[in-house]
Scaffold this motif. Sequence first.
Motif, PDB file in Angstrom:
ATOM      1  N   UNK A  13      -2.697  63.959   8.105  1.00  0.00           N
ATOM      2  CA  UNK A  13      -2.003  65.051   8.787  1.00  0.00           C
ATOM      3  C   UNK A  13      -2.711  66.372   8.526  1.00  0.00           C
ATOM      4  N   UNK A  14      -3.190  66.580   7.295  1.00  0.00           N
ATOM      5  CA  UNK A  14      -3.938  67.798   6.969  1.00  0.00           C
ATOM      6  C   UNK A  14      -5.182  67.902   7.836  1.00  0.00           C
ATOM      7  N   UNK A  15      -5.939  66.803   7.906  1.00  0.00           N
ATOM      8  CA  UNK A  15      -7.170  66.819   8.701  1.00  0.00           C
ATOM      9  C   UNK A  15      -6.871  67.107  10.161  1.00  0.00           C
ATOM     10  N   UNK A  16      -5.826  66.485  10.678  1.00  0.00           N
ATOM     11  CA  UNK A  16      -5.437  66.716  12.067  1.00  0.00           C
ATOM     12  C   UNK A  16      -5.171  68.188  12.316  1.00  0.00           C
ATOM     13  N   UNK A  17      -4.385  68.791  11.445  1.00  0.00           N
ATOM     14  CA  UNK A  17      -4.001  70.181  11.660  1.00  0.00           C
ATOM     15  C   UNK A  17      -5.173  71.132  11.418  1.00  0.00           C
ATOM     16  N   UNK A  18      -5.897  70.930  10.317  1.00  0.00           N
ATOM     17  CA  UNK A  18      -6.996  71.834   9.999  1.00  0.00           C
ATOM     18  C   UNK A  18      -8.082  71.794  11.067  1.00  0.00           C
ATOM     19  N   UNK A  19      -8.380  70.620  11.587  1.00  0.00           N
ATOM     20  CA  UNK A  19      -9.494  70.496  12.523  1.00  0.00           C
ATOM     21  C   UNK A  19      -9.088  70.726  13.977  1.00  0.00           C
ATOM     22  N   UNK A  20      -7.955  70.131  14.388  1.00  0.00           N
ATOM     23  CA  UNK A  20      -7.566  70.189  15.794  1.00  0.00           C
ATOM     24  C   UNK A  20      -6.695  71.385  16.123  1.00  0.00           C
ATOM     25  N   UNK A  21      -6.133  72.047  15.116  1.00  0.00           N
ATOM     26  CA  UNK A  21      -5.364  73.264  15.376  1.00  0.00           C
ATOM     27  C   UNK A  21      -6.080  74.472  14.778  1.00  0.00           C
ATOM     28  N   UNK A  22      -6.237  74.512  13.463  1.00  0.00           N
ATOM     29  CA  UNK A  22      -6.830  75.694  12.839  1.00  0.00           C
ATOM     30  C   UNK A  22      -8.274  75.922  13.288  1.00  0.00           C
ATOM     31  N   UNK A  23      -9.046  74.844  13.385  1.00  0.00           N
ATOM     32  CA  UNK A  23     -10.419  74.993  13.841  1.00  0.00           C
ATOM     33  C   UNK A  23     -10.495  75.504  15.263  1.00  0.00           C
TER      34      UNK A  23
END
Length: 498
Positions: free
Chosen positions: A296-306
């Motif tokens: 979930x962290x990777x999803x959010x950090x990469x697909x939202x924050x990035x």
Amino acid sequence: MAVTGGVSRLGLAALRRLPESSRPLVRPGSVPAGIVHLGLGAFHRAHQAVYTEVALARAGGDWGIVGVAPRSTDTVHKLAEQDCLFSVTAMSGEGNRTRVVGSLAGVRHAASDPAAIVALLADPEIRVVTLTVTEKAYQLDPATGRLRPDEAVAADLTTDRPPVTVPGLLVRGLLARAAADAGPLALVSCDNLPSNGRRLHGLVTQSLEYADGRLPAGAAQWVVDNVSFPGTMVDRIVPASTERTLADAERALGFRDLAAVAAEPYLQWVIEDVFPAGRPAWERAGAVLTDDAGPWESLKLRALNGVHSATAYLGALAGRETIAEALEIPHLRSTLRRLIAEDVAASFTPPEGVSVVDYGEEVLERFANPVLRHRTIQIAMDGTQKLPQRVLHTIADLRAGGARPRWAALVVAAWMRFVQGRADDGTPLPLDDPLAERIRAALAEGKASPVGVVDALFGLTEVFPAELAADDEVRELVVEWLTALDRHGVEKTLAGAA
């Protein structure tokens, strides 16, 4: 009841006069404190405080929050004058919904009385400590995740002076708790860091090692035996509050709320369920409890924050004030979709049952919310702290699999163009970054050519790992994009890549 500009201030005396739909679910002071939160900013008030209040209303418990501001007194004073009440306005094109939140049991200012915060962390009634202190406060090397103490942190860990940093407060509080054998505790990072629970664990462990010569016997082992570090993923877009935020809240409430915050309607919280002394029933408020928050962290950090950072840099360069306005740049949405589908989705394994492309499409719709007015400059600040987890990890994982990170390289190039301080039309852009002086020095060495700028900024080892900086294919892609942005600006560059 305090009065500001002829309008009564929000507070306990105002509760009965609030619109019924705006009243808090929990009355401040009615629930004993069980949580300390470090970082009393807008995000905490619009996220963890909201989840906790709903959990208290639906499942009960002694889980009131004592909010601690590490440095600024402004929010502390405003909340204290309002009996710890504040409002959150959920904003969308369909209209606003404003509700007062009552989960704060108290507020404190760490810099004014650090000893009181240490005592609070050692209080056996406090069983959970949450943090939203931003990447900078952790004093971790972005490339390695290792503690990189500045003079203030070093002094906190090696002298008897009152602690003034987040690592210092945590270590002193844990040592005091160990000395009193005050019971187990969960330290919960809610910051946008990869593996934030493990990073907080590493911060505490390394801080204890740094202070080893001054530790009481058995203190470090007590921490090992009694303190957990659940990982989390947090999500809600919360722009900085403005006079408009306060005016919207006043119209909805009939009272002046100087601590009002605004946010999008969407919110999400994923939490690793490792709490040795219990926790609020956050799942009753919609939180996801899991064994592993990593995907979930990777999803959010990469697909939202990035994607947020990409939109901010390109938008700011193109002269767009807000994220929603940036999305109207011709070809930007299609570029972001390709970033998500071709680079981000290929770089990691998402949570079971989740499509990265579908998630990314939802993200773009959230970014397009016109009433949030999330400023591109605000998202663009602190790039050296954000790029590694938001973009560079995507590049590293793609390269490990032999793929070319074409679109992620565009984001790096956009950051490099942004830190040079001029938008496409020549308007000055601010450089608000912990490594600002290092960036300026590197740019001076780069002699303003794209190749020179890329080589110089790749020399920031705190940001760019040696393996990535030495990767000729990544370097070539970034130089190509930076050259295009320098020569043609954002709009023509995106049109040419479409």
